[in-house]
Scaffold this motif. Structure first.
Motif, PDB file in Angstrom:
ATOM      1  N   ASP A   1      39.614  39.257  35.902  1.00  0.00           N
ATOM      2  CA  ASP A   1      39.287  40.566  35.330  1.00  0.00           C
ATOM      3  C   ASP A   1      40.170  40.885  34.127  1.00  0.00           C
ATOM      4  O   ASP A   1      39.713  41.443  33.133  1.00  0.00           O
ATOM      5  CB  ASP A   1      39.438  41.659  36.399  1.00  0.00           C
ATOM      6  CG  ASP A   1      38.178  41.780  37.234  1.00  0.00           C
ATOM      7  OD1 ASP A   1      37.267  40.957  36.995  1.00  0.00           O
ATOM      8  OD2 ASP A   1      38.088  42.653  38.115  1.00  0.00           O
TER       9      ASP A   1
ATOM     10  N   THR B   1      38.835  39.180  31.168  1.00  0.00           N
ATOM     11  CA  THR B   1      37.653  39.861  30.604  1.00  0.00           C
ATOM     12  C   THR B   1      38.075  41.042  29.736  1.00  0.00           C
ATOM     13  O   THR B   1      37.541  41.257  28.648  1.00  0.00           O
ATOM     14  CB  THR B   1      36.765  40.365  31.773  1.00  0.00           C
ATOM     15  OG1 THR B   1      36.613  39.308  32.694  1.00  0.00           O
ATOM     16  CG2 THR B   1      35.414  40.809  31.282  1.00  0.00           C
TER      17      THR B   1
ATOM     18  N   ARG C   1      39.853  40.033  26.484  1.00  0.00           N
ATOM     19  CA  ARG C   1      38.855  39.519  25.525  1.00  0.00           C
ATOM     20  C   ARG C   1      38.148  40.700  24.869  1.00  0.00           C
ATOM     21  O   ARG C   1      37.968  40.739  23.648  1.00  0.00           O
ATOM     22  CB  ARG C   1      37.868  38.633  26.296  1.00  0.00           C
ATOM     23  CG  ARG C   1      36.666  38.193  25.500  1.00  0.00           C
ATOM     24  CD  ARG C   1      35.872  37.180  26.320  1.00  0.00           C
ATOM     25  NE  ARG C   1      34.597  36.917  25.718  1.00  0.00           N
ATOM     26  CZ  ARG C   1      33.478  37.556  26.032  1.00  0.00           C
ATOM     27  NH1 ARG C   1      33.480  38.483  26.960  1.00  0.00           N
ATOM     28  NH2 ARG C   1      32.340  37.255  25.425  1.00  0.00           N
TER      29      ARG C   1
ATOM     30  N   GLU D   1      32.059  46.054  35.056  1.00  0.00           N
ATOM     31  CA  GLU D   1      31.956  44.631  34.753  1.00  0.00           C
ATOM     32  C   GLU D   1      31.871  43.802  36.015  1.00  0.00           C
ATOM     33  O   GLU D   1      32.357  44.171  37.041  1.00  0.00           O
ATOM     34  CB  GLU D   1      33.129  44.179  33.894  1.00  0.00           C
ATOM     35  CG  GLU D   1      34.491  44.700  34.305  1.00  0.00           C
ATOM     36  CD  GLU D   1      34.963  44.211  35.644  1.00  0.00           C
ATOM     37  OE1 GLU D   1      34.730  43.042  35.942  1.00  0.00           O
ATOM     38  OE2 GLU D   1      35.569  45.001  36.378  1.00  0.00           O
TER      39      GLU D   1
ATOM     40  N   SER E   1      32.998  40.165  36.924  1.00  0.00           N
ATOM     41  CA  SER E   1      33.660  39.007  36.341  1.00  0.00           C
ATOM     42  C   SER E   1      33.067  37.779  36.973  1.00  0.00           C
ATOM     43  O   SER E   1      32.758  37.755  38.150  1.00  0.00           O
ATOM     44  CB  SER E   1      35.125  39.052  36.674  1.00  0.00           C
ATOM     45  OG  SER E   1      35.288  38.681  37.994  1.00  0.00           O
TER      46      SER E   1
ATOM     47  N   LYS F   1      34.569  31.551  34.781  1.00  0.00           N
ATOM     48  CA  LYS F   1      33.323  31.336  34.050  1.00  0.00           C
ATOM     49  C   LYS F   1      32.414  30.363  34.772  1.00  0.00           C
ATOM     50  O   LYS F   1      31.703  29.605  34.148  1.00  0.00           O
ATOM     51  CB  LYS F   1      33.646  30.758  32.663  1.00  0.00           C
ATOM     52  CG  LYS F   1      34.378  31.714  31.761  1.00  0.00           C
ATOM     53  CD  LYS F   1      33.413  32.718  31.200  1.00  0.00           C
ATOM     54  CE  LYS F   1      34.096  33.915  30.638  1.00  0.00           C
ATOM     55  NZ  LYS F   1      34.715  34.753  31.624  1.00  0.00           N
TER      56      LYS F   1
END
Length: 1905
Positions: free
Chosen positions: A683, A686, A689, A712, A714, A718
């Motif tokens: 998190d 994220t 970024r 969000e 997460s 990825k």
């Protein structure tokens, strides 16, 4: 630029402390520069490393040596010490003074003259170059040059050369540099192109040559997984190379532990360090390394790697291991591929060693690229400025690679080397190297090349080229010119001068000059080509382990999507239909991902408010997803659900919202710190970024807002990015860009960015503190999962919270509300635990992410407040959730209870699951699927009861009941089961009872694990009360007993004393009166049972005056009311009355003893002083004095000496019982009857007493057995039935030979039960010549089978049958040989032990009630497991022994049964014998008396064997009494007309002897019952009108109301002795073990069983149609007995109904029945019919009454042939048909005479003289015509042949003469000799007649031949 060398050091030998030893230490003579460099201090301890084996003088000059040692300083910097050592002669001043002995040691021959010049010694001196660069060749050349100048005496200043060497600088990377040291030399130094790639020269190739592929791979894995590695070699240079090679293989990981390629001898203790290391040691010190237990030792010289046993090196995961192995083979041994070719191509040139080295490294580089492919997708960038902070998401990486279970990769990722790899290579903006390109760009190529070796090899060679180029960038310029010393310069005669002392100032001046020059020049900045590190392709989804189809089936995903859309559209019925399929699909990872994505779509603005049903569905699906999540959450499912559980909610009441997290807490993943860290870092990444992507919106970033999670979602690591469009740039790209810009930013801007990042991390930390409190604080804070885990109960212990959606939580919650005081304490404890957990997390992540200490302090203050606030919110939610209407569940059916039975635990909701019996689950048998059923389990003081309804809707309206008494529980185990359609594994219990019931239950979701635990504890407490008073029989109606118990305790001893005083007196009275009333036994007539009692009277109390017949065993029967005694005296009277009935003696005072009686009743045990477990009054022979009984009892186990318990009314033989003999008694008893020696021991005297006692038993028997009777002894038995279960019909076809009375037999034998021949009334003395042993059937008991055509010569029999047979245990009587001339004889048999009975019963239970679902076992498995249980073979053995005893008794011999302790198998056998021999015991009254006498009074240990109390818990349940009842059932099945009681009666007793409903079967002996005051209370003065405490009383009451215990087929023959078949093939599995009635539970508690079935039959309106009387009966549901009563019961019921309709008082059923029977008899007499009327018997009389034996002439001589009636004969009515059938069966069987039976032509006992100097011995001889031999055995029972005389060798058979030691009492003419070609055998028969028989037989055999 970098210095080539930092220091030059000269080290020389300094003498050690022990002068003259030749050992010394290193001394630094000079070092340059003398001051330390600022950036690089002088390393300590160099002198140790110059001579690692120690400084020693040498007798001869060695050639110079060179090696490089590596030192590591405190900052982990490595210093390379190049050491060149040469030897110089020692100056006399230095040389040690040698004494004579030392000279000898030095190897010189001592000469007579004392003045020998001392030998020349040489001392080592070392030139050392210290550098931080690893340029081995340059160092070797430079030091070599200095040595050459010195040795060759070149005119070059050493100071200049050394000065130049120390001031030489070289570029760090890339460019070549030519240097000269000023001695006409030239060297080219090439620095590697890329600094990060290691330089290996040839070290890797050499390592492989020395150790081989497998060993190097093992070392590689060991180094990566942090094991200790030790290299051994005689060469120091090789050690350095090997260590360097191993490190080069580990690239791109750096080895970060202890690394010492050459370890000096003085530092060997370093090897016992606990940390991992790579160390090299000279082979000289191999011995010191022997005791290292956990070190992997690689011997370079021997080529071996030794791995200790305690060390496990995880191998590389497949297929990487095999691929690497084959690639290494291709590089090292290219010929291998072509070795088998017929026409091999011309050999290609092999690579040079240096090139091969690079190829090997290339293979490992590929390996790492494959191992770590996609690693950059699992990096979390936590901070970008001021320095990047990067974390690796290990779980996601392993999950995507499908290597979660792989030991190797797991250890590598957890290791220090990998942590260094992440921090060094995770940085997004840096210089890249070969590995980065390989892992980013070549992964696809490597995957494509996998199975094509040539392409792999090509790739390896390409990589090798690059590696080679890196080390040698300019191959053309490698031209060195360096002077070397001449050959053998060190051996020159002219000793060179010692190495000169150098001028420090000159060298220092050169260094200073150079330094000044460098300071003036601009600093050489290394031009770094930084770039964004390529991430490479995202990790390809690795196929899920359980198969492609399952994982990715689109249909399954469709089902999941549809179900979710139905839930949110409110189509609940549709969703309900799909739910089971969804729950199954969620086992697959793809479906779980799909579910999380679908749920995300339904979240708007952070939350989705659902109604109750939607909420339940969503929570169940989430729980199902999380159930398969491991603590690592490697597939990111929990991570994806985390935002959702804080989003989905439902309104409970205004202002109270319940979120989904409160229902999904019970999963192990939430209590795993690593999961939270990975989530947090994901998190943070994220948000950071986002911070740089949209700087305009950074203010709107969601921060922690109380209960609601951020928008969000997460995707940690990825891992979902391959599924979604990769939007814009990844976080690593953003970070890379930021790092590139960082230097260009101003100071303020930099500061601002750092601050923003820090506050982002801080806000996330607050948010996560909230999130963690949501998932760790339980809804009801009195139950904490965290705490439970601490207590070690683990996460699977309960699913209470995770499965309860709180709409149903309310229905259970009350049951675990604690008192308020405790609740608060516990709550705070929960809060404390959660606060500690969150604080630990916050500390770790904030420290790693660089949060300021002020912020961290603030967090610590905040966390307890967050937790406390959340607890308060939860209390409201919990309160409201209780008020929710619970989900509709079936109503709990309450069970009906017995009077006095109380509920201990109210119903816990459970599912009753199928247990493997097919009937209930509607399997192949058909019928409805009654199980699984949904209901509740109740625990009462008496039973465990399940009541419920089948879950199968079509069957739903039936009630299902299954119960068993708590006391009969034999095993309880926890199980995890899938109940109903839910996908969760639920906690369950499996309870098994010895009444053959099994409750396999899964607790409903609402039942918390605490409730289940409470249930188990209560059950355990009830099953094993501390003592017998805790059992239901005592506690039922405990109000009364509570007042009475103290009194019982007080009276304990008085009752015993008064008892002993009154006992004899009262028993006399009883016996006297009894004697008058009863002279001959008649089956009891029911008319005498007294006046009818109206059925409304429930209690049916029997008054004293009601029963005029004293022989009935009612509690007060033969007594005046004033004679009330303790129960014990009544049992004694019952025994006494039985003794009296049998004519076994009267009780008179010892003075005026009735001498005419052979036996008497002795009160010697009235105080239970002699034997605690015997009754107070016993029957002993008249001639035995009371005072000797005490001594006799010592010879027997438990003091249970032989006493008479039954006497045959016909043959007057008696049956005795005792415990087994103690060893000492046996020996004394059966020794030869020599006069006792004067100094006789106690043991001998008691043995004599014992012998006299047995003699008294024998002499008290009437002497009706005379020689003419023709009875043979057991030693003359043919032991047909004692053989093993023969596969042929042999075991049943038995020929009984009786030559003497053959004619009588043929003429006068009427048809009897199994050939019990009643020739002339009772005079069976002469007519019964049946060979007893031939009746003995079964395994291992006596010996091999007997011939069908047995010899008919009378000499085969012994003239006198033994008067007493002692049935004893074979093991106990081993080695005891009875004297054949005594009057008793031993029959050793093998009996099974109690533990075998227990084991067998366990297997029987499992066979009848398997416990696993029916589908899992094959149809034959029931029969197989039944056979494996060996239960039937134990029944067979019991019946077989009993029949043997019956035969012996019937033929006039007495029998003493003396097995084990005399209370288990003895009791079984003795009871069975009496039941078979005496018809009285086959009546209801007689059977009760038999059980009271033999089982209760004679002390069968019911409490011990039934494990009734806590003390017996460990010993377990032993079904001795049940086994006896099973035997009775077998006999009952074979002789259905001989028993007054029904089979139901036996089942009733089987159930209640373990149920503890009655007190009858409690405690271990009468003594214990009296001590407890139990007998007194039960029978003596029972005034309270409460439930029966005696099972007999209950049976009696019930018998008055219903004929359930009565057998209508009862038509006894008065003197009938039963001989049942005992072969396993004739035995049936008792239906008590297999049948059940699920409609009402077991039918043995009659009050409970008499339920609703009656009205069901009558009042079943079918719409408007006329009532139908038809009912469907299901085999395992209804009680067939009651639903479909037999005709007679039906008629009696009908009669009673008509009587009540007419208003007449209804007559008792028994009176009606007796009247009808009497009328039938008189009718039959008038008609003169021989067949009874059909109402009474139907065709029963034609059914073979005894399934017995018919007599018939056999084929050889006159024999009795045993034949088994066929089924046809039993059903054919005309007698002629029976005759025919009889004949046919016998001829049928006579065809099957087996070979073995023919082999025994003649057999018997003969004395045989042993070989020279050996005594005469009695042996059992068998003459075998077929094999033409005479065999002999130790005794009849023996199966092993001891010797064979081949008749072919016999020359003659002649009369013999007695020799020394021959039997004295035998006639001389009974001796004969058999002469063979080898020797003469001397034989002696028992008499002349027998001897003649043997001689004739032998002669005829010889003449036949």
């Amino acid at each position: 630029m970098a210095r080539l060398a930092d220091y030059f050091v000269l080290v020389a030998f300094g003498p050690g402390p022990r002068a003259g030893s030749g050992e010394g230490h290193g001394q630094i003579l000079q070092r340059f520069p003398e001051k330390d460099w600022e950036d690089n201090p002088f390393p300590q301890g160099i002198e140790l490393f110059c001579q690692p084996s120690g400084w020693q003088l040498c007798p001869e000059r060695n050639p110079p040596t060179f090696f490089i040692a590596v030192l590591t300083d405190i900052n982990s910097e490595r210093h390379y010490c190049a050491c060149l050592t040469f030897w110089e002669p020692v100056e006399p001043s230095q040389a040690p003074v040698c004494s004579g002995e030392e000279e000898e040691e030095a190897g010189e021959r001592p000469s007579p003259s004392a003045l020998v010049p001392p030998p020349q010694l040489f001392a080592p001196k070392t030139l050392v170059l210290v550098s931080r660069l690893d340029h081995a060749e340059v160092f070797r050349n430079s030091l070599g040059l200095i040595y050459t100048i010195h040795v060759e005496g070149l005119s070059v200043s050493l100071e200049n050369v050394i000065g130049n060497l120390l001031t030489c600088t070289i570029p760090i990377t890339g460019a070549p540099r030519t240097i000269s040291l000023g001695a006409g030399d030239r060297q080219v130094i090439q620095t590697p192109l890329t600094d990060s790639l290691p330089v290996s020269c040839c070290s890797v190739a050499l390592l492989f040559r020395q150790l081989g592929i497998t060993n190097v791979l093992a070392l590689f894995c060991a180094a990566l997984t942090e094991h200790k590695i030790l290299f051994l070699s005689r060469s120091y240079q090789r050690l350095t190379d090997a260590c360097r090679g191993l490190l080069a293989l580990l690239f791109p990981l750096r080895y970060s532990f202890t690394y010492v390629p050459i370890l000096p001898a003085q530092l060997l203790e370093v090897l016992s360090t606990p940390t991992p290391f790579i160390i090299g040691v000279n082979s000289l010190f191999q011995a010191e390394t022997q005791e290292l237990l956990d070190v992997i030792i690689a011997d370079l010289d021997g080529g071996t790697v030794t791995v200790p046993e305690c060390v496990h090196i995880p191998p590389l995961p497949e297929p990487l291991h095999s691929q690497t192995h084959s690639a290494l083979c291709m590089v090292l041994d290219p010929e291998l591929e072509r070795a088998d070719l017929a026409f091999p191509p011309p050999a290609t040139s092999t690579s040079s060693l240096k090139m091969q080295d690079k190829e090997l490294r290339a293979v490992f580089l590929r390996l790492f690229a494959q191992l770590l492919q996609g690693y950059r997708w699992c990096l979390h960038i936590v901070r970008i400025h001021p320095e990047p902070v990067i974390r690796f998401h290990k779980a996601a990486f392993l999950g995507q690679r499908g290597l979660v279970e792989d030991d190797f990769l797991l250890k590598v990722l957890e290791g220090m080397a990998f942590a260094g790899f992440v921090s060094e290579r995770g940085v997004p903006y840096r210089t890249t190297d070969l590995f980065d390109e390989l892992v980013a760009n070549e992964v696809k190529r490597m995957r494509a090349d996998e199975n094509q070796p040539q392409r792999v090899l090509r790739h390896v060679k390409e990589l090798a080229e690059q590696l080679y180029k890196n080390e040698n960038p300019y191959p053309a310029v490698t031209m060195h010119k360096v002077q070397r010393p001449g050959e053998g310069s060190h051996l020159r005669r002219v000793p060179p001068r010692p190495f000169p002392r150098l001028d420090e100032s000159t060298v220092q001046w050169i260094i200073d000059q150079a330094t000044a020059k460098l300071q003036g020049a601009p600093p050489a900045v290394r031009a770094e080509k930084k770039a964004t590190v390529p991430s490479g392709p995202p990790m390809a989804a690795i196929v899920e382990r359980n198969g492609v189809v399952h994982a990715n089936s689109a249909r399954r995903l469709e089902v999941v999507r549809n179900c979710i859309s139905y839930v949110f559209e409110g189509k609940m019925l549709e969703a309900k239909k799909l739910l089971p399929a969804v729950l199954r699909a969620l086992k697959g990872r793809a479906a779980r991902r799909c579910l999380t994505r679908e749920l995300h779509l339904h979240v708007q603005q952070n939350r989705a408010v659902l109604d109750h049903q939607q909420f339940d569905f969503v929570v169940r699906m989430m729980n199902c997803c999380l159930q398969d999540c491991t603590a690592m959450d490697e597939h990111g499912i929990a991570a994806a659900l985390l935002p959702l559980v804080t989003a989905f909610c439902r309104k409970l009441s205004p202002g109270v919202t319940q979120f989904a997290y409160s229902c999904v807490q019970e999963h192990v993943v939430w209590s795993t710190p690593q999961f939270w860290e990975a989530m947090f870092y994901g998190d943070v990444q994220t948000h950071i970024r986002a911070l740089y992507l949209e700087p305009t919106e950074e203010e709107d970033l969601p921060s922690a807002k109380g209960e609601v999670g951020p928008t969000e979602v997460s995707a940690p690591g990825k891992e979902d990015e391959e599924d979604e469009e990769e939007e814009e740039r990844s976080a690593l790209d953003v970070a890379s860009e930021q790092r590139r810009l960082w230097p260009t930013l101003g100071r303020d801007k930099q500061q601002e960015l750092v601050q923003k990042e820090e506050s982002t991390v801080f806000s996330q930390a607050i948010h996560y503190a909230n999130r963690m409190s949501y998932l760790l604080l339980p809804l009801d804070s009195s139950k904490s999962r965290l705490l439970r885990e601490r207590a070690g109960l683990g996460d699977l212990e309960s699913m209470s919270n995770s499965v309860v959606t709180n709409s149903m939580a309310g229905s259970v919650a009350e049951s675990y509300d604690t008192e308020s005081g405790f609740e608060d304490a516990e709550t705070s404890d929960v809060a404390g635990a959660v606060v500690r957990f969150i604080n630990r997390f916050v500390d770790k992540v904030c420290t790693e992410s660089g949060v300021t200490s002020e912020h961290l302090k603030g967090l610590h203050v905040m966390v307890p407040d967050i937790v406390q606030m959340h607890i308060e919110t939860l209390e409201a939610v919990h309160r409201e959730s209780k008020r929710l209407p619970p989900i509709q569940k079936p109503k709990l059916l309450r069970p009906s209870l017995l009077p006095g039975e109380e509920c201990v635990l109210d119903g816990l909701r459970v599912y009753l699951l199928p247990d493997g019996r097919e009937e209930g689950s509607g399997g192949s048998v058909g019928g409805p699927a009654l199980l699984p059923a949904e209901g509740a389990v109740f625990l009462t003081t008496y039973r465990v009861i399940f009541t419920g309804m089948p879950t199968d809707p079509p069957v739903g309206e039936q009630a299902v009941v299954r119960s068993f008494p708590v006391a009969s529980l034999t095993k309880e185990k926890r199980i995890s089961v899938q109940a109903h359609m839910d996908q969760f594994l639920q906690d369950g219990l499996q309870l098994r009872s010895c009444t053959f019931q099994l409750l396999k239950m899964a607790f409903d979701e609402e039942v918390g694990s605490e409730s289940a635990e409470v249930f188990r504890k209560h059950l355990h407490k009830l099953r094993y009360p501390p003592d017998v008073k805790g059992t239901f029989a005592f506690t039922a109606g405990s109000v009364h007993t509570a007042g009475r118990q103290p009194r019982a305790a007080k009276e304990k001893s008085p009752s015993l004393r008064t008892l002993s005083r009154n006992l004899v007196k009262n028993a006399k009275k009883t016996i006297g009166r009894q004697y008058v009333t009863r002279k001959k036994y008649n089956p009891p007539s029911w008319e005498q049972r007294g006046q009818p009692v109206p059925p409304e009277d429930q209690e049916d109390e029997i008054s004293v005056s009601e029963e005029p017949e004293p022989s009935t065993l009612t509690p007060a029967s033969a007594l005046k009311p004033s004679d009330r005694l303790t129960m014990n005296s009544l049992v004694e009277r019952a025994c006494c009355r039985d003794y009296q009935r049998l004519g076994l003696g009267t009780l008179s005072s010892s003075l005026s003893r009735a001498k005419s009686e052979p036996f008497r009743v002795t009160p010697v045990n009235r105080m239970y002083a002699i034997c605690r477990s015997y009754p107070g009054l016993l029957i002993v022979p008249q001639s035995v004095q009371d005072n000797t009984l005490q001594r006799i009892s010592r010879c027997y186990r438990q003091n249970r000496f032989p006493v008479v318990c039954w006497r045959s009314s016909r043959s007057k033989a008696v049956l005795l019982r005792s415990g087994g003999l103690h060893g000492k008694g046996v020996v004394g008893l059966f020794k030869a009857q020599n006069a006792p020696s004067p100094g006789q021991s106690q043991a001998d005297s008691s043995s004599l007493e014992q012998e006299k006692y047995l003699q008294a038993v024998v002499s008290s028997m009437p002497r009706h057995a005379d020689a003419a009777s023709g009875r043979n002894t057991l030693s003359g038995f043919s032991s047909v039935h004692m053989a093993s279960h023969a596969p042929s019909p042999r075991a049943r076809v038995t020929t009984l030979s009786n030559p003497t009375t053959a004619s009588v037999t043929r003429r006068s034998a009427p048809r009897g039960k199994w050939g019990s021949i009643r020739a002339g009334g009772r005079s069976s003395g002469s007519s019964l010549g049946v060979d007893v042993g031939s009746r003995l059937a079964g395994k291992d008991l006596l010996g091999p089978p007997q011939a069908n055509g047995a010899p008919s010569e009378p000499g085969f029999l012994r003239p006198q049958r033994a008067a007493l047979y002692i049935i004893g245990d074979k093991a106990q009587l081993k080695g005891v040989r009875p004297d054949p001339l005594q009057q008793w004889e031993l029959v050793p048999i093998e009996v099974f032990e109690v533990r075998q009975v227990k084991a067998s019963f366990k297997k029987l239970l499992k066979a009848c009630v398997p416990g696993c679902p029916a589908g899992e076992q094959s149809p034959t498995s029931y029969l197989r497991s039944l056979e494996e249980s060996e239960w039937l073979s134990q029944i067979h053995k019991l019946l077989q022994v009993s029949v043997l005893v019956v035969e012996l008794l019937d033929s006039g011999s007495s029998v003493l049964v003396s097995l084990e302790d005399g209370w288990d198998i003895t009791t079984q056998v003795v009871s069975l014998v009496q039941l078979l021999s005496d018809p009285y015991y086959r009546t209801l009254e007689g059977f009760r008396l038999l059980v009271e006498k033999e089982w209760l009074s004679f002390g069968h240990r019911f409490t011990h064997r039934g494990a009734h109390t806590l003390a017996g818990q460990s010993s377990g349940f032993a079904p001795i009494f049940l086994q006896f009842l099973d035997c009775v059932h077998q006999v009952h099945s074979q002789f259905p007309m001989e028993f007054e009681f029904s089979q139901f009666y036996l089942k009733f007793l089987s159930y209640h002897h373990v149920s503890h409903r009655f007190r009858t079967f409690l405690l271990d002996s009468d003594y214990e019952r009296i001590e407890l005051g139990l007998l007194y209370e039960e029978k003596g003065e029972r005034k309270s009108q409460q439930a029966c405490k005696s099972v007999w009383e209950y049976v009696e009451r019930l018998s008055k109301k219903t004929p359930v215990f009565y057998n209508y087929m009862y038509a006894p023959e008065d003197t009938e002795v039963l001989r049942p078949y005992s072969n396993v093939s004739n035995l049936k599995v008792w239906d008590f073990y297999t049948q059940e009635t699920l409609a009402e539970g077991p039918p043995y508690d009659w009050e409970l069983a008499q339920g609703p079935p009656e009205p069901l039959e009558e009042e079943r309106p079918d719409g408007g149609a006329p009532q139908s009387r038809r009912r469907v009966i299901w085999p395992c549901y209804d009680s067939r007995l009651r639903a479909q009563p037999d005709a007679i019961s039906r008629l009696l019921e009908e009669l009673q109904r008509l009587e009540s309709e007419l208003g007449r008082p209804s007559e008792r059923w028994k009176d009606t029945w007796d009247r009808v029977k009497a009328a039938q008899r008189s009718e039959a007499r008038q008609d003169g019919r021989s067949t009874p009327s059909s109402l009474l018997m139907s065709s029963v009389s034609h059914h073979r009454r005894s399934l017995g034996v018919y007599l018939q002439e056999g084929p050889v001589g006159s024999t009795l042939s045993l034949s088994l009636d066929s089924d046809q004969s039993s059903s054919s009515t005309p007698s002629s048909g029976r005759q025919a059938a009889r004949r046919s069966t016998s001829t049928l069987y006579s065809q099957f005479q087996t070979a073995e039976s023919e082999n025994r032509s003649y057999e018997g006992t003969l004395y045989k003289k042993g070989a020279f100097m050996k005594p005469w011995k009695a042996r059992w001889f068998v003459l075998d015509k077929t094999k033409h031999q005479l065999r002999y055995y130790d005794h009849r029972v023996d199966t092993e042949c001891k010797g064979v005389i081949d008749l072919a060798e016999v020359e003659s058979v002649t009369p013999g003469a007695p020799t020394m030691g021959a039997p004295k009492t035998v006639d001389e003419k009974a001796f004969f000799d058999v002469k063979t070609t080898r020797r003469v055998y001397n034989f002696c028969a028992q008499d002349v007649h027998l001897a003649q028989q043997w001689v004739d037989r032998l002669q005829s055999c010889l003449s036949d031949a």
